[in-house]
Structure formats: structure tokens, C-alpha cells
Design a protein around this motif. Sequence first.
Motif, PDB file in Angstrom:
ATOM      1  N   ILE A  71      28.686  11.031 -38.399  1.00  0.00           N
ATOM      2  CA  ILE A  71      28.916  12.058 -39.267  1.00  0.00           C
ATOM      3  C   ILE A  71      28.148  13.605 -38.445  1.00  0.00           C
ATOM      4  N   SER A  72      28.909  14.496 -38.267  1.00  0.00           N
ATOM      5  CA  SER A  72      28.405  15.467 -37.481  1.00  0.00           C
ATOM      6  C   SER A  72      27.438  16.536 -38.069  1.00  0.00           C
ATOM      7  N   LYS A  73      26.785  17.092 -37.147  1.00  0.00           N
ATOM      8  CA  LYS A  73      25.858  18.048 -37.834  1.00  0.00           C
ATOM      9  C   LYS A  73      26.473  19.221 -38.443  1.00  0.00           C
ATOM     10  N   GLY A  74      25.857  19.317 -39.854  1.00  0.00           N
ATOM     11  CA  GLY A  74      26.293  20.431 -40.425  1.00  0.00           C
ATOM     12  C   GLY A  74      27.155  20.052 -41.727  1.00  0.00           C
ATOM     13  N   ALA A  75      27.355  18.599 -41.728  1.00  0.00           N
ATOM     14  CA  ALA A  75      28.178  17.977 -42.945  1.00  0.00           C
ATOM     15  C   ALA A  75      27.299  18.029 -44.132  1.00  0.00           C
ATOM     16  N   LYS A  76      27.913  18.122 -45.191  1.00  0.00           N
ATOM     17  CA  LYS A  76      27.319  18.165 -46.561  1.00  0.00           C
ATOM     18  C   LYS A  76      27.247  16.719 -47.215  1.00  0.00           C
ATOM     19  N   LEU A  77      26.083  16.116 -47.457  1.00  0.00           N
ATOM     20  CA  LEU A  77      26.089  14.913 -48.170  1.00  0.00           C
ATOM     21  C   LEU A  77      25.205  15.201 -49.528  1.00  0.00           C
ATOM     22  N   ILE A  78      25.684  14.244 -50.459  1.00  0.00           N
ATOM     23  CA  ILE A  78      25.180  14.495 -51.950  1.00  0.00           C
ATOM     24  C   ILE A  78      24.237  13.261 -52.220  1.00  0.00           C
ATOM     25  N   ASN A  79      23.068  13.559 -52.602  1.00  0.00           N
ATOM     26  CA  ASN A  79      22.186  12.549 -52.737  1.00  0.00           C
ATOM     27  C   ASN A  79      22.554  11.694 -54.277  1.00  0.00           C
ATOM     28  N   LEU A  80      22.734  10.544 -54.032  1.00  0.00           N
ATOM     29  CA  LEU A  80      23.320  10.034 -55.348  1.00  0.00           C
ATOM     30  C   LEU A  80      22.058   9.764 -56.498  1.00  0.00           C
ATOM     31  N   LEU A  81      20.946  10.002 -56.013  1.00  0.00           N
ATOM     32  CA  LEU A  81      19.607   9.781 -56.965  1.00  0.00           C
ATOM     33  C   LEU A  81      19.374  10.995 -57.716  1.00  0.00           C
ATOM     34  N   THR A  82      19.477  12.130 -56.897  1.00  0.00           N
ATOM     35  CA  THR A  82      19.116  13.401 -57.505  1.00  0.00           C
ATOM     36  C   THR A  82      20.270  14.346 -57.927  1.00  0.00           C
ATOM     37  N   GLY A  83      21.436  14.189 -57.225  1.00  0.00           N
ATOM     38  CA  GLY A  83      22.632  14.993 -57.314  1.00  0.00           C
ATOM     39  C   GLY A  83      22.403  16.004 -56.400  1.00  0.00           C
ATOM     40  N   ASP A  84      21.503  16.198 -55.623  1.00  0.00           N
ATOM     41  CA  ASP A  84      21.252  17.589 -54.718  1.00  0.00           C
ATOM     42  C   ASP A  84      22.068  17.221 -53.426  1.00  0.00           C
ATOM     43  N   GLN A  85      22.545  18.442 -52.839  1.00  0.00           N
ATOM     44  CA  GLN A  85      23.205  18.603 -51.793  1.00  0.00           C
ATOM     45  C   GLN A  85      22.144  18.695 -50.446  1.00  0.00           C
ATOM     46  N   GLU A  86      22.454  17.942 -49.378  1.00  0.00           N
ATOM     47  CA  GLU A  86      21.446  18.191 -48.385  1.00  0.00           C
ATOM     48  C   GLU A  86      22.480  18.178 -47.182  1.00  0.00           C
ATOM     49  N   LEU A  87      21.889  19.289 -46.180  1.00  0.00           N
ATOM     50  CA  LEU A  87      22.966  19.470 -45.145  1.00  0.00           C
ATOM     51  C   LEU A  87      22.151  18.841 -43.702  1.00  0.00           C
ATOM     52  N   LEU A  88      23.130  18.315 -43.147  1.00  0.00           N
ATOM     53  CA  LEU A  88      22.802  17.537 -41.965  1.00  0.00           C
ATOM     54  C   LEU A  88      22.023  18.345 -40.682  1.00  0.00           C
ATOM     55  N   THR A  89      21.134  18.244 -40.372  1.00  0.00           N
ATOM     56  CA  THR A  89      20.412  19.290 -39.012  1.00  0.00           C
ATOM     57  C   THR A  89      20.880  18.501 -37.698  1.00  0.00           C
ATOM     58  N   LYS A  90      21.339  17.488 -37.875  1.00  0.00           N
ATOM     59  CA  LYS A  90      21.748  16.762 -36.555  1.00  0.00           C
ATOM     60  C   LYS A  90      22.897  15.657 -36.847  1.00  0.00           C
ATOM     61  N   ASP A  91      23.618  15.039 -35.829  1.00  0.00           N
ATOM     62  CA  ASP A  91      24.379  14.116 -35.784  1.00  0.00           C
ATOM     63  C   ASP A  91      23.821  12.867 -36.374  1.00  0.00           C
ATOM     64  N   ILE A  92      24.498  12.218 -37.016  1.00  0.00           N
ATOM     65  CA  ILE A  92      23.858  10.712 -37.391  1.00  0.00           C
ATOM     66  C   ILE A  92      25.192   9.690 -37.407  1.00  0.00           C
ATOM     67  N   TYR A  93      24.504   8.167 -37.529  1.00  0.00           N
ATOM     68  CA  TYR A  93      25.391   7.260 -37.709  1.00  0.00           C
ATOM     69  C   TYR A  93      25.293   6.490 -38.868  1.00  0.00           C
ATOM     70  N   ALA A  94      26.271   6.024 -39.563  1.00  0.00           N
ATOM     71  CA  ALA A  94      25.950   5.238 -40.795  1.00  0.00           C
ATOM     72  C   ALA A  94      26.955   4.407 -41.087  1.00  0.00           C
ATOM     73  N   ILE A  95      26.378   3.659 -42.290  1.00  0.00           N
ATOM     74  CA  ILE A  95      27.546   2.667 -42.686  1.00  0.00           C
ATOM     75  C   ILE A  95      28.237   3.076 -43.978  1.00  0.00           C
ATOM     76  N   ALA A  96      29.425   3.142 -44.167  1.00  0.00           N
ATOM     77  CA  ALA A  96      30.151   3.691 -45.403  1.00  0.00           C
ATOM     78  C   ALA A  96      31.149   2.605 -45.817  1.00  0.00           C
ATOM     79  N   TYR A  97      31.174   2.789 -47.148  1.00  0.00           N
ATOM     80  CA  TYR A  97      32.242   1.777 -48.093  1.00  0.00           C
ATOM     81  C   TYR A  97      33.259   2.478 -47.825  1.00  0.00           C
ATOM     82  N   THR A  98      34.505   1.515 -47.742  1.00  0.00           N
ATOM     83  CA  THR A  98      35.851   2.185 -47.279  1.00  0.00           C
ATOM     84  C   THR A  98      36.451   2.408 -48.793  1.00  0.00           C
ATOM     85  N   ARG A  99      36.145   2.219 -50.063  1.00  0.00           N
ATOM     86  CA  ARG A  99      36.647   2.402 -51.249  1.00  0.00           C
ATOM     87  C   ARG A  99      36.046   3.703 -51.864  1.00  0.00           C
TER      88      ARG A  99
END
Length: 337
Positions: A71-99
Motif C-alpha cells: 500500500i503506497s504512501k497517501g492511501a486512505k485507510l478506514i479504522n474498523l474500530l472507530t470509523g475514522d479515516q487515516e492517511l498513510l505517511t509512508k509505504d507499508i506491507y500488509a495481509i489483506a483478505y481477498t473477499r
Amino acid sequence: MKLLLAILMIHTCSYAQDFENVAIDELVDREKKIIDSIVENELKDRKNLPKEVVIVQLSDILKSPTQTVHISKGAKLINLLTGDQELLTKDIYAIAYTRPDSSGYFYLKNNTGAPKYKTLLKNLTDISQVTQMYEPPVYYRPISETDRPKEMNDTELNFTTEFNLHLGATNPGFTKDLVNDSHIGRLLGYEAQIYDNFSLPFSIGATLLYETISANIGEGSENYNSNALSLGALVKFSPIDFFGLAFITSLGARTSAFSKINEQRSEETLSYNLSKNEIFGAVQYVITINDINATLGISFKRQWIKASSNEFRTDLSNDNSFDDSISVTIGHLARWP
């Protein structure tokens, strides 16, 4: 595993049951709070969906396969616990569900294995194949002088042995003059070869051949039989691809260790000692069946012959000093060691 077990148990229950009380009590407080928080936040965004549908959908997502993503820097993630949007400040690697969920979002695992964020497909780059290419480093220790062997010689001999049966016919020139009759001879030969295993574009080896030639001559039961034991050298060339098949060609020369011909006439038997020198060429195809290597080929040779007798003088024309022959070869080869 506890989280997934609870989700699967909830999924198998009827929608008419109370989802808040079935199997959830088996989870520890932290995992229960995570599920409850995700469900509550999902209900805020999709108010028209029943709570039961959201829980079942979450169960399907958590049962789907996962993949490693970038996931590249600048992508928007939504926190599932709070519903808040978070903007990435750096590139990251993660495990994603395919569904994805019904809104097209993909859930991401955190370090503990629980879903923590979700994001859109456009922010994900699958790198599963890249991660599978990783090979762990190989560590080595240089050989010390005390451990170094005194001599490092390759004592193993790599060679091939081959045994061939020759079945063919002769077109005699010299022998025709010797027995004073035009004919075609029948050839039967047994050959042994040994050569190296193509350490170069060609192999060098030795060949030993025992052959018999017979033919009917004159009238009635008149005939002759000859036999010879010859040895020599050969060169085999690396396989050549022809119409998708690999053929091995060879060239060589042999000289006779002994050779004799007996001519049976109606009134007498004549015997000659022969001296033969020959050159030959062959083409073979190797057939492998259950780790057994068989050969099928064709061989051509020309023999220059001289005859002598202790009983009488031979006086032959120098115009025909050789015999030609062609044969089909069937054999077996084995590579050592």
C-alpha cells in the motif's frame, strides 16, 4: 483461531436466533470488543442492513484467503474500530483478505491477526508471487589450511558402454572376385563400444566387432562363410535435433585381429586368411523406457581386404579391393557411474 471459530459458529445459526448471545461468550473480552466495534461501525455506514447480515458478511470475509499486498504512501485507510479515516505517511506491507464487503472495501490484518483497517482495491498491489521468490541466505565457512585436502583429484570415471546387434547385407567387390561369383552377402555382427560421457562436444572411445558374412554362390549348395574380429577407435558427436528427435552420429575405423573365409564348392573347400581395414559411420536414436536406454540405428562401412593362402597363390584384380555393407543396429547403452 478463537475469533474464526466464533464467526463460523455464528454463521451456522438461524437468523431468528439472538446473535448477541450465541458463541460470543466463548471469546475473550478483547476479541469480543473487536467484533462488536466492527459491527457497530459497519451499521453506522449501512443503516438499512440488519445486524445479523453484517455479522454473516464479516464471517465470510474472515474465511476468505489472504494475500500479501503493498500500500503506497497517501492511501486512505478506514479504522474498523472507530470509523475514522487515516492517511498513510509512508509505504507499508500488509495481509489483506481477498473477499470485499458489500461496499467494495478489503479488510487488512494487524500484527495480532485481527482485522483492523479496510481500504479500496485501487490502493492494493498484490506482491504474493514476489514474496514467494525469497530464498534464505546460505552461510559458509572458508576452508582453513588445516582442513584443506592435500589433493583434490576427480577419481570417478564417467563413461558409457554400448552393445549393438548388426543385421545387414554386403555389396561385395573384392569378395566377388575372390569367389568368382556375383552375390549379396548376409551380415550378422556383435559390437561392444566404450566412450566418455560427452565432456566435450564429442566423445572418443573404442569399438570391438565380431561379424560373420555368408552367401550362396555358384550352383546348388555352394556357399561361403567368413568371420572376423576387428577393433578400433570411434568418435561420437553430441545429439543433433532433427524433426524433434535427437540423433547421435559416429565415425570410426577398425582393423582385423583375425579374419578367415571358407569357400565351399561342390568338389572342394577353399580357405583364405583375410586382412581387413575399414571405416564406418552410424546414426542412432536413443529410446528410454523405464530408465532403460535402447538404441536403434543404421550403419554403413567400407572394408579394404587382402587375401592370402598357405595352399595356393591368390591372383586378384586391384580394381575391386573393397566390400561395402549396410546394417540396421539394435542395442543397449548404460552410463557409468
